[in-house]
Design an enzyme around this catalytic site. Structure first.
Site, PDB file in Angstrom:
ATOM      1  N   LYS A  22       0.840  -1.204   0.000  1.00  0.00           N
ATOM      2  CA  LYS A  22       0.000   0.000   0.000  1.00  0.00           C
ATOM      3  C   LYS A  22       0.873   1.251   0.000  1.00  0.00           C
ATOM      4  O   LYS A  22       0.666   2.166  -0.798  1.00  0.00           O
ATOM      5  CB  LYS A  22      -0.895  -0.008   1.252  1.00  0.00           C
ATOM      6  CG  LYS A  22      -1.572   1.324   1.522  1.00  0.00           C
ATOM      7  CD  LYS A  22      -2.493   1.265   2.728  1.00  0.00           C
ATOM      8  CE  LYS A  22      -1.853   1.539   4.069  1.00  0.00           C
ATOM      9  NZ  LYS A  22      -1.562   2.949   4.353  1.00  0.00           N
ATOM     10  N   ASN A  23       1.845   1.274   0.922  1.00  0.00           N
ATOM     11  CA  ASN A  23       2.595   2.516   1.115  1.00  0.00           C
ATOM     12  C   ASN A  23       3.671   2.746   0.055  1.00  0.00           C
ATOM     13  O   ASN A  23       4.378   3.760   0.091  1.00  0.00           O
ATOM     14  CB  ASN A  23       3.182   2.573   2.530  1.00  0.00           C
ATOM     15  CG  ASN A  23       2.064   2.760   3.560  1.00  0.00           C
ATOM     16  OD1 ASN A  23       0.929   3.068   3.202  1.00  0.00           O
ATOM     17  ND2 ASN A  23       2.395   2.561   4.825  1.00  0.00           N
ATOM     18  N   CYS A 117      -6.531  12.725  12.705  1.00  0.00           N
ATOM     19  CA  CYS A 117      -6.312  11.315  12.367  1.00  0.00           C
ATOM     20  C   CYS A 117      -6.367  10.532  13.666  1.00  0.00           C
ATOM     21  O   CYS A 117      -5.945  11.034  14.703  1.00  0.00           O
ATOM     22  CB  CYS A 117      -4.937  11.198  11.712  1.00  0.00           C
ATOM     23  SG  CYS A 117      -4.392   9.520  11.463  1.00  0.00           S
ATOM     24  N   ARG A 122      -0.383  14.293  13.318  1.00  0.00           N
ATOM     25  CA  ARG A 122       0.176  14.145  11.982  1.00  0.00           C
ATOM     26  C   ARG A 122       0.200  15.432  11.132  1.00  0.00           C
ATOM     27  O   ARG A 122      -0.435  15.509  10.087  1.00  0.00           O
ATOM     28  CB  ARG A 122      -0.531  13.004  11.223  1.00  0.00           C
ATOM     29  CG  ARG A 122      -0.492  11.715  12.006  1.00  0.00           C
ATOM     30  CD  ARG A 122      -1.126  10.578  11.280  1.00  0.00           C
ATOM     31  NE  ARG A 122      -0.291  10.040  10.219  1.00  0.00           N
ATOM     32  CZ  ARG A 122      -0.678   9.085   9.390  1.00  0.00           C
ATOM     33  NH1 ARG A 122      -1.891   8.590   9.493  1.00  0.00           N
ATOM     34  NH2 ARG A 122       0.127   8.646   8.450  1.00  0.00           N
ATOM     35  N   PRO A 123       0.972  16.430  11.584  1.00  0.00           N
ATOM     36  CA  PRO A 123       1.061  17.675  10.802  1.00  0.00           C
ATOM     37  C   PRO A 123       1.827  17.485   9.485  1.00  0.00           C
ATOM     38  O   PRO A 123       2.464  16.453   9.279  1.00  0.00           O
ATOM     39  CB  PRO A 123       1.826  18.621  11.731  1.00  0.00           C
ATOM     40  CG  PRO A 123       2.530  17.744  12.712  1.00  0.00           C
ATOM     41  CD  PRO A 123       1.766  16.457  12.808  1.00  0.00           C
ATOM     42  N   VAL A 124       1.752  18.479   8.598  1.00  0.00           N
ATOM     43  CA  VAL A 124       2.475  18.408   7.317  1.00  0.00           C
ATOM     44  C   VAL A 124       3.466  19.581   7.182  1.00  0.00           C
ATOM     45  O   VAL A 124       3.847  19.952   6.090  1.00  0.00           O
ATOM     46  CB  VAL A 124       1.517  18.378   6.101  1.00  0.00           C
ATOM     47  CG1 VAL A 124       0.781  17.057   6.022  1.00  0.00           C
ATOM     48  CG2 VAL A 124       0.527  19.533   6.143  1.00  0.00           C
ATOM     49  N   GLN A 126       6.576  19.753   7.692  1.00  0.00           N
ATOM     50  CA  GLN A 126       7.860  19.421   7.057  1.00  0.00           C
ATOM     51  C   GLN A 126       7.718  19.373   5.529  1.00  0.00           C
ATOM     52  O   GLN A 126       8.634  19.750   4.806  1.00  0.00           O
ATOM     53  CB  GLN A 126       8.396  18.074   7.566  1.00  0.00           C
ATOM     54  CG  GLN A 126       8.616  18.038   9.064  1.00  0.00           C
ATOM     55  CD  GLN A 126       9.627  19.072   9.526  1.00  0.00           C
ATOM     56  OE1 GLN A 126      10.738  19.156   9.019  1.00  0.00           O
ATOM     57  NE2 GLN A 126       9.233  19.888  10.497  1.00  0.00           N
ATOM     58  N   ASP A 311       3.884   0.493  12.253  1.00  0.00           N
ATOM     59  CA  ASP A 311       2.760  -0.168  11.577  1.00  0.00           C
ATOM     60  C   ASP A 311       2.625  -1.644  11.961  1.00  0.00           C
ATOM     61  O   ASP A 311       1.687  -2.314  11.512  1.00  0.00           O
ATOM     62  CB  ASP A 311       2.897  -0.051  10.046  1.00  0.00           C
ATOM     63  CG  ASP A 311       2.675   1.368   9.568  1.00  0.00           C
ATOM     64  OD1 ASP A 311       2.172   2.194  10.349  1.00  0.00           O
ATOM     65  OD2 ASP A 311       3.006   1.660   8.398  1.00  0.00           O
ATOM     66  N   ARG A 406      -9.136  -0.594   3.966  1.00  0.00           N
ATOM     67  CA  ARG A 406      -8.301   0.481   3.418  1.00  0.00           C
ATOM     68  C   ARG A 406      -6.915  -0.030   3.078  1.00  0.00           C
ATOM     69  O   ARG A 406      -6.286   0.464   2.143  1.00  0.00           O
ATOM     70  CB  ARG A 406      -8.134   1.595   4.461  1.00  0.00           C
ATOM     71  CG  ARG A 406      -9.356   2.428   4.670  1.00  0.00           C
ATOM     72  CD  ARG A 406      -9.033   3.592   5.548  1.00  0.00           C
ATOM     73  NE  ARG A 406      -7.867   4.313   5.021  1.00  0.00           N
ATOM     74  CZ  ARG A 406      -7.209   5.248   5.666  1.00  0.00           C
ATOM     75  NH1 ARG A 406      -7.556   5.591   6.869  1.00  0.00           N
ATOM     76  NH2 ARG A 406      -6.172   5.841   5.109  1.00  0.00           N
TER      77      ARG A 406
HETATM   78  N1  EPU Z   1       5.545  14.641  11.156  1.00  0.00           N
HETATM   79  C1  EPU Z   1       5.484  15.987  11.449  1.00  0.00           C
HETATM   80  N2  EPU Z   1       5.430  16.879  10.420  1.00  0.00           N
HETATM   81  C2  EPU Z   1       5.430  16.495   9.117  1.00  0.00           C
HETATM   82  C3  EPU Z   1       5.498  15.110   8.816  1.00  0.00           C
HETATM   83  C4  EPU Z   1       5.549  14.216   9.859  1.00  0.00           C
HETATM   84  O1  EPU Z   1       5.464  16.379  12.628  1.00  0.00           O
HETATM   85  O2  EPU Z   1       5.366  17.366   8.240  1.00  0.00           O
HETATM   86  C5  EPU Z   1       5.618  13.653  12.249  1.00  0.00           C
HETATM   87  C6  EPU Z   1       4.361  12.784  12.328  1.00  0.00           C
HETATM   88  O3  EPU Z   1       3.337  13.426  13.055  1.00  0.00           O
HETATM   89  C7  EPU Z   1       4.881  11.537  13.005  1.00  0.00           C
HETATM   90  C8  EPU Z   1       6.315  11.426  12.451  1.00  0.00           C
HETATM   91  O4  EPU Z   1       6.644  12.726  11.974  1.00  0.00           O
HETATM   92  O5  EPU Z   1       4.929  11.730  14.396  1.00  0.00           O
HETATM   93  C9  EPU Z   1       6.497  10.433  11.330  1.00  0.00           C
HETATM   94  O6  EPU Z   1       5.460  10.604  10.372  1.00  0.00           O
HETATM   95  P1  EPU Z   1       5.653  10.279   8.821  1.00  0.00           P
HETATM   96  O7  EPU Z   1       5.581  11.552   8.063  1.00  0.00           O
HETATM   97  O8  EPU Z   1       6.835   9.408   8.617  1.00  0.00           O
HETATM   98  O9  EPU Z   1       4.328   9.447   8.534  1.00  0.00           O
HETATM   99  P2  EPU Z   1       3.542   9.445   7.161  1.00  0.00           P
HETATM  100  O10 EPU Z   1       4.508   9.652   6.067  1.00  0.00           O
HETATM  101  O11 EPU Z   1       2.372  10.343   7.265  1.00  0.00           O
HETATM  102  C10 EPU Z   1       3.816   6.895   6.629  1.00  0.00           C
HETATM  103  C11 EPU Z   1       2.899   5.742   6.387  1.00  0.00           C
HETATM  104  C12 EPU Z   1       2.220   5.353   7.700  1.00  0.00           C
HETATM  105  C13 EPU Z   1       3.312   4.981   8.698  1.00  0.00           C
HETATM  106  C14 EPU Z   1       4.289   6.155   8.879  1.00  0.00           C
HETATM  107  C15 EPU Z   1       5.469   5.838   9.774  1.00  0.00           C
HETATM  108  C16 EPU Z   1       2.238   6.066   4.100  1.00  0.00           C
HETATM  109  C17 EPU Z   1       1.177   6.415   3.120  1.00  0.00           C
HETATM  110  N3  EPU Z   1       1.906   6.119   5.390  1.00  0.00           N
HETATM  111  O12 EPU Z   1       2.998   7.959   7.122  1.00  0.00           O
HETATM  112  O13 EPU Z   1       1.432   4.216   7.411  1.00  0.00           O
HETATM  113  O14 EPU Z   1       2.746   4.678   9.944  1.00  0.00           O
HETATM  114  O15 EPU Z   1       4.817   6.538   7.580  1.00  0.00           O
HETATM  115  O16 EPU Z   1       6.166   4.737   9.303  1.00  0.00           O
HETATM  116  O17 EPU Z   1       3.336   5.732   3.707  1.00  0.00           O
HETATM  117  C18 EPU Z   1      -0.291   2.659   7.788  1.00  0.00           C
HETATM  118  O18 EPU Z   1       0.020   2.128   6.713  1.00  0.00           O
HETATM  119  O19 EPU Z   1      -1.075   2.121   8.602  1.00  0.00           O
HETATM  120  C19 EPU Z   1       0.279   3.964   8.126  1.00  0.00           C
HETATM  121  C20 EPU Z   1      -0.260   4.771   9.040  1.00  0.00           C
END
Ligand code: EPU
Length: 426
Positions: A22-23, A117, A122-124, A126, A311, A406
């Site tokens: 998926k990811n 969520c 989970r902010p964006v 970055q 995960d 999902r």
């Molecule tokens: N974070 C921030 N700011 C940002 C981005 C991330 O503070 O701009 C924080 C997040 O809140 C979290 C940490 O950084 O505490 C890591 O988050 P990351 O960005 O790595 O997570 P993601 O990219 O949103 C992906 C997977 C998730 C998986 C995480 C961690 C995908 C589509 N999703 O999420 O998958 O848990 O990496 O490995 O690739 C799942 O499949 O069940 C799932 C949730």
């Protein structure tokens, strides 16, 4: 709303085919936006999140067809609306992966902020910081990130991007944006997950110049244009890990075809310490286990790859619940990823949570989990409840399994195929 009815207590035997990840599929569907040429993805899993991503890109004017054999053909030559609306983004956070490709190819993008969520905030920030480092002008207005290139620019500019924490989709967004940027981009503190490497391999097949993927520093030399490609999505390590935990907990002997043991080192080490026999075999992974009380509960901390994946935390916790002894599990990636605990307690598990730490006292030889109706709260939590239900006595009903749909491709059919008594109630 569909539910799963599980009659627990059966050992699992046979073979399971592991689907595409998926990811990896989600960013790769977005990577197809980087070119006007046709792109073919093979081994795309049949998941609700994939359907949502296809809806998102079709909404942009992209032609995308999915065949029953897992082939998806995408033609983004007519992409006309570089937008990801709230209605779609709110159901799937991975929609934020449209930001990098849209900015890189069209010089503009309007992408909804994902909002809340179940597993954490989970902010964006970055993602925004990285795109801004490449020169994008981004404002957040009315719940949307509105990004564009400065006047007179035709491409993003390469930059050194050091994120405050390791972010998987952040790294993917930067990789895709940098592939078409002018000059060199260096990603420091990059995520090293196998899905990142798989995306990088796809981009390289499209003509991108990328080095260092799979390490914490990735270098990208931007090119002016990318072309079409055919790419096979890597096997889903989390699906494979989920089946490993299920078989270890119930007992049995199962081969996971296409499973990649080399992507699951941290999980396999813990399964072996718990007492399961897990071996890489040709074309897959074999797990043999006597199950339940013969296992010893194992503690772990979730960390970025190659550490123990967040995960897999919920699924391994289900195993710990039925093993012997006490284990301490620390969740370091997300702040609210213990939602399965209260449901596991309803099945008779013994778990205490204090902040990021859960202490699990395995029921071991003292008894067994007992079936009950439980509610799935997120994708991996649902998988953990299914594993617990497979081991529990009597009937377990897992409600709200749309979460499971999902991210797992035909989970109940695959489990039935190896002997589980599980059915979907519509
Ligand atoms: N974070 C921030 N700011 C940002 C981005 C991330 O503070 O701009 C924080 C997040 O809140 C979290 C940490 O950084 O505490 C890591 O988050 P990351 O960005 O790595 O997570 P993601 O990219 O949103 C992906 C997977 C998730 C998986 C995480 C961690 C995908 C589509 N999703 O999420 O998958 O848990 O990496 O490995 O690739 C799942 O499949 O069940 C799932 C949730």
């Amino acid at each position: 709303m569909d539910k799963l009815l599980i009659r627990g207590g059966r050992a699992l035997h046979g073979e399971v085919l592991v689907s595409g990840a998926k990811n990896a599929a989600l960013p790769e569907l977005c990577a197809a936006l980087l070119t006007a040429d046709p792109v073919t993805l093979l081994n795309v899993p049949r998941l609700q999140d994939v359907s949502t991503m296809l809806k998102l890109i079709r909404n942009m004017g992209v032609a995308a067809e999915r065949a029953d054999d897992g082939t998806v053909r995408i033609d983004a030559s007519a992409l006309s609306t570089p937008e990801a609306p709230y209605e779609l983004v709110k159901t799937m956070r991975a929609s934020v992966l449209a930001l990098g490709p849209l900015l890189a190819r069209f010089g503009e993008a309007t992408v909804s902020l994902p909002g809340g969520c179940a597993i954490g905030s989970r902010p964006v920030d970055q993602h925004i910081k990285g795109m801004a480092a490449m020169g994008a002008e981004i404002v957040v207005e009315h719940g949307y990130m509105i990004a564009k290139l400065p006047t007179g620019w035709t491409r993003l500019k390469g930059a050194r991007i050091t994120t405050d924490m390791v972010t998987v989709t952040g790294t993917e967004n930067f990789l895709m944006a940098a592939a078409l940027a002018e000059g060199e981009t260096v990603l420091e503190n990059a995520a090293q997950e196998p899905e990142i490497s798989d995306l990088a391999e796809m981009l390289i097949a499209m003509g991108a110049k990328i080095e260092g993927h799979g390490t914490s520093r990735i270098r990208i030399q931007g090119v002016e244009k990318l072309h079409g490609c055919t790419h096979r999505v890597v096997a889903d390590r989390i699906e494979a890990g989920t089946f490993l935990c299920a078989v270890a907990a119930t007992g049995g002997d199962v081969v996971l075809r296409h499973g990649r043991a080399d992507h699951l080192d941290a999980v396999i080490d813990k399964l072996r310490e718990a007492g399961a026999d897990v071996q890489a075999v040709e074309g897959g992974i074999r797990v043999q286990s006597a199950g339940g009380a013969t296992l010893k509960a194992q503690g772990f901390r979730t960390t970025e790859y190659p550490g123990f994946p967040t995960d897999m935390q919920a699924q391994f916790m289900a195993l710990d619940c039925v093993a012997q002894g006490t284990a301490t599990v620390t969740e370091t990636i997300f702040e609210n990823r213990f939602m399965h605990v209260n449901e596991l307690l309803r099945l008779g598990a013994k778990i205490q949570v204090d902040g990021k730490v859960a202490v699990i006292e395995g029921v071991g030889t003292a008894g067994r989990l007992s079936g009950a109706t439980v509610m799935a709260t997120d994708l991996r939590a649902s998988a953990s409840l299914v594993i617990a239900g497979l081991v529990a006595t009597g009937e377990t009903v897992v409600d709200r399994i749309y979460h499971l749909d999902r991210g797992y491709d035909c989970m109940e059919a695959k489990l039935r195929g190896i002997g589980a008594d599980i059915e979907r109630i519509r």
